[in-house]
Write a protein that holds these residues in place. Sequence first.
Motif, mmCIF file in Angstrom:
data_model
loop_
_atom_site.group_PDB
_atom_site.id
_atom_site.type_symbol
_atom_site.label_atom_id
_atom_site.label_comp_id
_atom_site.label_asym_id
_atom_site.label_seq_id
_atom_site.Cartn_x
_atom_site.Cartn_y
_atom_site.Cartn_z
ATOM 1 N N VAL A 70 0.833 -1.199 0.000
ATOM 2 C CA VAL A 70 0.000 0.000 0.000
ATOM 3 C C VAL A 70 0.868 1.249 0.000
ATOM 4 O O VAL A 70 0.599 2.217 -0.725
ATOM 5 C CB VAL A 70 -0.947 -0.006 1.212
ATOM 6 N N LEU A 71 1.951 1.236 0.787
ATOM 7 C CA LEU A 71 2.817 2.407 0.908
ATOM 8 C C LEU A 71 3.941 2.309 -0.117
ATOM 9 O O LEU A 71 4.848 1.479 -0.001
ATOM 10 C CB LEU A 71 3.387 2.503 2.330
ATOM 11 N N LEU A 72 3.866 3.153 -1.136
ATOM 12 C CA LEU A 72 4.877 3.185 -2.185
ATOM 13 C C LEU A 72 5.377 4.617 -2.340
ATOM 14 O O LEU A 72 4.653 5.575 -2.022
ATOM 15 C CB LEU A 72 4.271 2.728 -3.521
ATOM 16 N N PRO A 73 6.587 4.805 -2.833
ATOM 17 C CA PRO A 73 7.040 6.174 -3.112
ATOM 18 C C PRO A 73 6.209 6.780 -4.239
ATOM 19 O O PRO A 73 5.915 6.124 -5.236
ATOM 20 C CB PRO A 73 8.502 5.962 -3.540
ATOM 21 N N GLY A 74 5.783 8.013 -4.080
ATOM 22 C CA GLY A 74 4.923 8.628 -5.089
ATOM 23 C C GLY A 74 3.498 8.144 -4.930
ATOM 24 O O GLY A 74 2.917 8.203 -3.842
ATOM 25 N N ALA A 75 2.919 7.643 -6.008
ATOM 26 C CA ALA A 75 1.546 7.140 -5.953
ATOM 27 C C ALA A 75 1.476 5.922 -5.041
ATOM 28 O O ALA A 75 2.369 5.073 -5.033
ATOM 29 C CB ALA A 75 1.071 6.770 -7.357
ATOM 30 N N SER A 76 0.382 5.810 -4.272
ATOM 31 C CA SER A 76 0.221 4.711 -3.326
ATOM 32 C C SER A 76 -0.282 3.464 -4.035
ATOM 33 O O SER A 76 -0.646 3.485 -5.220
ATOM 34 C CB SER A 76 -0.763 5.110 -2.229
ATOM 35 N N GLY A 77 -0.337 2.367 -3.278
ATOM 36 C CA GLY A 77 -0.897 1.142 -3.807
ATOM 37 C C GLY A 77 -2.360 1.295 -4.198
ATOM 38 O O GLY A 77 -2.829 0.684 -5.163
ATOM 39 N N VAL A 78 -3.093 2.143 -3.445
ATOM 40 C CA VAL A 78 -4.494 2.396 -3.776
ATOM 41 C C VAL A 78 -4.593 3.189 -5.067
ATOM 42 O O VAL A 78 -5.470 2.937 -5.913
ATOM 43 C CB VAL A 78 -5.203 3.134 -2.618
ATOM 44 N N ASP A 79 -3.671 4.145 -5.261
ATOM 45 C CA ASP A 79 -3.628 4.877 -6.534
ATOM 46 C C ASP A 79 -3.321 3.922 -7.692
ATOM 47 O O ASP A 79 -3.914 4.028 -8.779
ATOM 48 C CB ASP A 79 -2.554 5.971 -6.487
ATOM 49 N N LEU A 80 -2.397 3.008 -7.433
ATOM 50 C CA LEU A 80 -2.065 2.002 -8.444
ATOM 51 C C LEU A 80 -3.294 1.170 -8.781
ATOM 52 O O LEU A 80 -3.569 0.889 -9.958
ATOM 53 C CB LEU A 80 -0.935 1.102 -7.937
ATOM 54 N N LEU A 81 -4.066 0.783 -7.766
ATOM 55 C CA LEU A 81 -5.286 0.012 -7.976
ATOM 56 C C LEU A 81 -6.235 0.749 -8.920
ATOM 57 O O LEU A 81 -6.771 0.157 -9.864
ATOM 58 C CB LEU A 81 -5.961 -0.252 -6.634
ATOM 59 N N ARG A 82 -6.433 2.055 -8.672
ATOM 60 C CA ARG A 82 -7.346 2.825 -9.525
ATOM 61 C C ARG A 82 -6.856 2.840 -10.964
ATOM 62 O O ARG A 82 -7.639 2.689 -11.904
ATOM 63 C CB ARG A 82 -7.467 4.254 -9.005
ATOM 64 N N ARG A 83 -5.555 3.036 -11.165
ATOM 65 C CA ARG A 83 -4.995 3.091 -12.516
ATOM 66 C C ARG A 83 -5.112 1.733 -13.212
ATOM 67 O O ARG A 83 -5.381 1.663 -14.419
ATOM 68 C CB ARG A 83 -3.524 3.519 -12.447
ATOM 69 N N VAL A 84 -4.898 0.672 -12.456
ATOM 70 C CA VAL A 84 -5.014 -0.671 -13.031
ATOM 71 C C VAL A 84 -6.449 -0.911 -13.502
ATOM 72 O O VAL A 84 -6.680 -1.472 -14.586
ATOM 73 C CB VAL A 84 -4.590 -1.755 -12.015
ATOM 74 N N LYS A 85 -7.424 -0.488 -12.700
ATOM 75 C CA LYS A 85 -8.828 -0.702 -13.065
ATOM 76 C C LYS A 85 -9.205 0.070 -14.324
ATOM 77 O O LYS A 85 -10.141 -0.305 -15.040
ATOM 78 C CB LYS A 85 -9.747 -0.303 -11.903
ATOM 79 N N GLU A 86 -8.481 1.164 -14.606
ATOM 80 C CA GLU A 86 -8.714 1.887 -15.848
ATOM 81 C C GLU A 86 -8.201 1.095 -17.052
ATOM 82 O O GLU A 86 -8.756 1.182 -18.151
ATOM 83 C CB GLU A 86 -8.027 3.260 -15.800
#
Length: 474
Positions: A70-86
């Motif tokens: 969940v904790l990543l430098p820059g965009a978070s794991g949750v942000d990554l989740l949203r981008r993946v769903k796109e």
Amino acid sequence: MSRDTDTTSGAASVAADRTPVLVVDDDPSMRAGLRQWMRLAGFEPVEAVDAEAALGRIDAAFPGCIVSDVLLPGASGVDLLRRVKEIDSELPVVLMTGHGDVPMAVEAMRQGAADFIEKPFDPDLLAAVVRRAVERRRLVLENRALTRRLQDLNGLAARLIGESAQMRALREQISHFAATDASVMIVGETGTGKEVVARALHDLSARAGGPFVALNCAALPETMVEAELFGHEAGAFTGAGQARAGRIEQAEAGVLFLDEISAMPLALQPKLLRVLQEREVDRIGGRGTTRVDIRVVSAANMDPHRAVSQNLLRQDLLYRLNAVEIRIPPLRERGGDARLLFDSFVNRFASDYGIEPAPLAADDAAFLLAHDWPGNVRELRNAAERYVLNTPMGAPALRTLAGGARDMEDMRRHGRLRDLMEGYERRVIADALRRHGGSVAAVLAELDLPRRTLNEKMTRLGLTRGDVDPSMDA
């Protein structure tokens, strides 16, 4: 390729057989642990240190899942989740959280995360979570592939136009055998559409995402066939300035289509046979072999067993090539399909050339059905194109455009529409009787006629009882 390279390729092949799991974590020690656990669990880890790097490693066809902190430098794991769903709403993302991040993980589940796991975690638990996610992904991709196949299958009638019993049976064969990986030999006269059938077998198969590579064995000089098919290393012969993969290697993970197979030089046929047996190819001038994963579809415009008897095709090669044999009927045996095909071609060429085609005259319609079309669909296509192009100048009779002197004479001699149609009807029934060895039941089924109607037509057309089973009722 050297034997050492072969060993390396073998290891790469094993890795390629494993489902990839994208691991996203900026902690090197955590990534090392995840890498080891994923491999022990039978997956192939792909690594990224942040969300941007992770997004560069996936697309809508990614076959595995994503495991991200969940904790990543820059965009978070949750942000990554949203981008993946796109990119793909059904690509599973498993989030790893510390104890204090559980509320964030719960929110992520609401946003579509496949699962989350709390650190520190049991590797067996992580493996179980990943297996569930990967299995879900596998089902999603299989369902998508099935949907595409069904869409293609619905389009098969558009590729292979015709409502005759022979064409319905041909489409059924294609849809059935496409699902296998067996070698297929397509037999049909010139112009019947053998490459169309080969491409349909490719497009409806699990290899649809791979290449379709065609080689016409009759179109190349004998001296070039070997290099084209098997490839060569640099310096293997004069003019071979650099290494080149042959058609066999180019067809990796796809379909190799060998047209006019009986024209392949006899001296090369044992080498092709070895490729089919061993599933490896040896380039000209090579010092080792390369493993290949291909499906071979071949085509012949003559009976392959006659080609064997004439010493054009090796019998052992034939046995490898025709695990499945599909025969395409000539146009003269397909009844009213000629009119369906002609109308389809006319519409296509009218659109291509921006010309409004003239309505088909009655004697032209009769000619379509009465002509033998020795060039089959290819000849009919040419006649349709000429018909459209000549329309603005007053299209001549179709029999003239088709260029059949014998048919023009027949039309002059039997010019009335009724005579033409009766001649065509007589030929269709007589051909059906010959094909089925006089079996009236088979003729009735093929032509979809009541027995009484067939009797009346045979009487009117001069087909006597002696031409069929004498036990047939009056």
